[in-house]
Design a protein around this motif. Sequence first.
Motif, PDB file in Angstrom:
ATOM      1  N   GLY A 125      36.458  35.180  34.417  1.00 54.47           N
ATOM      2  CA  GLY A 125      35.466  35.105  34.998  1.00 54.47           C
ATOM      3  C   GLY A 125      35.184  34.087  35.864  1.00 54.47           C
ATOM      4  O   GLY A 125      34.382  34.099  37.055  1.00 54.47           O
ATOM      5  N   TYR A 126      35.700  32.791  35.762  1.00 56.64           N
ATOM      6  CA  TYR A 126      35.516  31.395  36.353  1.00 56.64           C
ATOM      7  C   TYR A 126      36.571  30.741  35.986  1.00 56.64           C
ATOM      8  O   TYR A 126      37.269  30.924  34.961  1.00 56.64           O
ATOM      9  CB  TYR A 126      34.256  31.085  36.168  1.00 56.64           C
TER      10      TYR A 126
ATOM     11  N   LEU B 171      43.647  32.084  47.807  1.00 54.13           N
ATOM     12  CA  LEU B 171      42.359  31.975  47.676  1.00 54.13           C
ATOM     13  C   LEU B 171      41.836  32.906  49.064  1.00 54.13           C
ATOM     14  O   LEU B 171      41.116  33.911  49.059  1.00 54.13           O
ATOM     15  CB  LEU B 171      41.414  30.741  47.634  1.00 54.13           C
ATOM     16  N   TYR B 172      42.605  32.560  49.998  1.00 51.18           N
ATOM     17  CA  TYR B 172      42.496  33.291  51.602  1.00 51.18           C
ATOM     18  C   TYR B 172      42.777  34.851  51.143  1.00 51.18           C
ATOM     19  O   TYR B 172      42.075  35.635  51.695  1.00 51.18           O
ATOM     20  CB  TYR B 172      43.128  32.594  52.329  1.00 51.18           C
ATOM     21  N   HIS B 173      43.968  35.056  50.553  1.00 46.93           N
ATOM     22  CA  HIS B 173      44.626  36.342  50.679  1.00 46.93           C
ATOM     23  C   HIS B 173      43.623  37.378  49.719  1.00 46.93           C
ATOM     24  O   HIS B 173      43.190  38.398  49.985  1.00 46.93           O
ATOM     25  CB  HIS B 173      45.763  36.472  49.779  1.00 46.93           C
ATOM     26  N   ILE B 174      43.078  36.513  48.638  1.00 43.45           N
ATOM     27  CA  ILE B 174      42.110  37.293  47.591  1.00 43.45           C
ATOM     28  C   ILE B 174      40.607  37.607  48.237  1.00 43.45           C
ATOM     29  O   ILE B 174      40.327  38.768  48.236  1.00 43.45           O
ATOM     30  CB  ILE B 174      41.708  36.582  46.221  1.00 43.45           C
TER      31      ILE B 174
ATOM     32  N   LEU C 146      34.517  36.153  45.756  1.00 49.62           N
ATOM     33  CA  LEU C 146      34.684  34.823  44.954  1.00 49.62           C
ATOM     34  C   LEU C 146      33.663  33.595  45.468  1.00 49.62           C
ATOM     35  O   LEU C 146      33.663  33.448  46.614  1.00 49.62           O
ATOM     36  CB  LEU C 146      36.036  34.318  45.220  1.00 49.62           C
ATOM     37  N   ILE C 147      32.768  33.171  44.533  1.00 51.74           N
ATOM     38  CA  ILE C 147      31.809  32.091  45.032  1.00 51.74           C
ATOM     39  C   ILE C 147      32.189  30.680  44.373  1.00 51.74           C
ATOM     40  O   ILE C 147      32.880  30.913  43.274  1.00 51.74           O
ATOM     41  CB  ILE C 147      30.355  32.373  44.570  1.00 51.74           C
TER      42      ILE C 147
ATOM     43  N   ILE D 132      33.729  34.664  39.787  1.00 54.51           N
ATOM     44  CA  ILE D 132      33.621  35.961  40.370  1.00 54.51           C
ATOM     45  C   ILE D 132      32.146  36.254  40.680  1.00 54.51           C
ATOM     46  O   ILE D 132      31.277  35.976  39.745  1.00 54.51           O
ATOM     47  CB  ILE D 132      34.013  37.199  39.636  1.00 54.51           C
ATOM     48  N   ASN D 133      32.045  36.808  41.743  1.00 54.59           N
ATOM     49  CA  ASN D 133      30.193  36.956  42.144  1.00 54.59           C
ATOM     50  C   ASN D 133      29.891  38.186  41.206  1.00 54.59           C
ATOM     51  O   ASN D 133      30.534  39.227  41.030  1.00 54.59           O
ATOM     52  CB  ASN D 133      30.550  37.502  43.667  1.00 54.59           C
ATOM     53  N   PRO D 134      28.689  37.729  40.389  1.00 56.94           N
ATOM     54  CA  PRO D 134      28.226  38.792  39.628  1.00 56.94           C
ATOM     55  C   PRO D 134      27.635  40.087  40.143  1.00 56.94           C
ATOM     56  O   PRO D 134      27.532  40.923  39.452  1.00 56.94           O
ATOM     57  CB  PRO D 134      27.022  37.890  39.014  1.00 56.94           C
ATOM     58  N   GLU D 135      27.627  40.002  41.385  1.00 57.01           N
ATOM     59  CA  GLU D 135      27.115  41.144  42.238  1.00 57.01           C
ATOM     60  C   GLU D 135      28.169  41.894  42.798  1.00 57.01           C
ATOM     61  O   GLU D 135      27.906  43.106  43.318  1.00 57.01           O
ATOM     62  CB  GLU D 135      26.066  40.789  43.248  1.00 57.01           C
TER      63      GLU D 135
END
Length: 728
Positions: A39-40, A68-71, A80-81, A90-93
Amino acid sequence: MDKIEVFLLGTPRVYVNKKRYLFPYGRAEGMFYYLITKGYENKQVLEDIFWGDKYDEEKANRNYRNALYHIRKAFGKDFLITDGRQQLRINPEADLWMDLHEMKSDLEILSGKENFWYLEHFEVKESSQFENFIRQKRIETAEKIYFLTEEELFKDKCRLDLCEEICKNLIAMDEFCEKYYQLLMKLYEKAGQRNRADMVYRELQYILEQELDEVPGEEITKLWQKIISQKERERVQEEETHFSHTGESQSDICKSLLEWISMFCDRAEYRKLMYFSGLGDSLFVEGIESLVQGGMIREEEDAGRIYYSFPDEEERIRVYEGLSLTKRKSLHSLMAKRFEKQFFMGKNEDLLPKISYHYFKSQDRKKSDFYLKEYLRRYLAIAHEFFPVLHAYDVMYNTETYLNNRKQIEFIYQQMEAYVEAYKESVNPGGFEKERLELYLTMLVQSYVKIPDYERSWEYIGLLEQLQGTAKETLKQKAYLAMDTCQADALIRFSREGLWQAADISAEQGFWKRFQGIGYVLKGEMEKGSRELLEAADIFLDKEWKEEWGANAAVAYSWLGEIGRLTKDYDSAMEYYRKSLDIHANIHNISGKTLLYLHMGKGLFDTGNDCMAERYIKAAVQSFEHLHVVYKRSTAYAYEAVLLFRKGDFEGGAMYLKKAGQYARHSRDPVERCLYSRIFGLITHSSDCPCESRLKIGEDRQTFDVREERSKIPSIWERKYLDQFCIF
């Protein structure tokens, strides 16, 4: 936001809006799996995990940013935030679905999975921290699945079949974990299947004794003793209401047991003998004890089970032939019906040849042939046929049953061949023997087409056509032969004839259109091939046929991918390869996936993505190791050899190149033979290959007339590809 679906249990897969996504390289993929699982994570920790063992700080940071760029590019900027610059989460939304999380509320997610290993077959080389993470997650996941299954089992309305499947899978993952066996025993106790619970305990007992020189623990032993006590009480009740042997003498009981043992071809297993004899525990044990002590039978234990047999085969035959024909027939009939009942209760394919044998001996030839056909049909679907693959085949979940029974299968084929030789000259065209001859010839043709033994295949096809004319099955096998030997014009001709015979609206139309499309691809007429293959896929995916035939669209898409690869339209190729794998993702059929893995691996290889190519080529190679087919086997080994050569593993590459040569010799596909010869020539003349390795590789050379083989390749695209093929 995009809908993202991630399967982490078993071989990992990722879908974005229902389309399969393949990562550009392994460390970015590993970082993605790590983040969605946890999750983080802190940026520095991620750099240490995935690049710390291999790179300095500056390069690790650069690679981290690239991953990070590819994800974010694949799953959206907001997927990703960051909290400040150090924390990534991971963005919870995010619209994210994961099987790992979903199973907590729905155990059905685990149904049909080949295993529950977290990230099976996935690794990031030179990353010990990630290896430790995966190892820990596998332990945690197995524990979670165990507790969820335990909770499910003690519900009033629980899915016993699902819980049984999960327990067996857990045992397969860790065969020394007693609590998995204990949970399965509790399940069988709840289902009233105490004999099966007893078998589970004995299996554990045997494994611990053989492998660790230990005995099962106190807790599971107490459970077993409780179940055995329940069995004993039931036995007493059953003896009071079932067979009454009180008037029988000891000699009568022994005689009856000897007769039953003689009915088994090899040896009689304890449970089956007791079941057929109808004796209670005490009378059965007394009778067996008397026979063993008197030297009339032998008693032995194998894999935790007890078996009985005669001291020699002559003694078994003497007892068996001492029975009247009427009694022999009656006993065989009873055994066939009881094995048949067991099969329908448990779908154990091992029973099919036994049912066939006993019906044959009871002179019910039609039922005998029915079960023989059923057994061989399922076997061929695993060991030989790539397609069609029908969802209704239970065999997809029982692969090992067939692949471990090779001796039995070989014996069956020998008997069928002997029958064909004896009756092919004197068969009565209107009699039952004609039906049996047609059945045996059909099975023999299907087998020899894929082994392959092309001469014998054509011989049996000729005999079959003498009996029934050009029927659908012989035409189908002719098409397979033409495809396997790269005879494009013949394949197109057979396909047209098949289309003419098939019903106007049927899945058979899709079957023949796919063959015709492959014929055009082999010939190099890509537009015609593409049109036929797309029409075939549309037919298979039509709502009327999709449930049963839908998996067959996978091979049509895979060949469309081959069109894209050969014409260097790689975007189109990868799109169709992914479609083929998406369709086949949840089907547990080894042979069906093998060809799809190979095609995808070749596509990735041609685009220069060796890392991903190796994953798919290796998966294809591993599948071939389980199969009896030769078709495209040499190709898989050849690509694996090249990938190893490129990494500098010349010893490993030489081993696979040798295998490629051996199977190229058996193959009649000129493309495979030319590919092997091309690779062999390149590696033995390359300065990149050490001199010592070149000499060793040269010792195993298979020689072909390359000019002659090349002239047999009908497609200019394939010839051009081979001419441009390189290793380094």
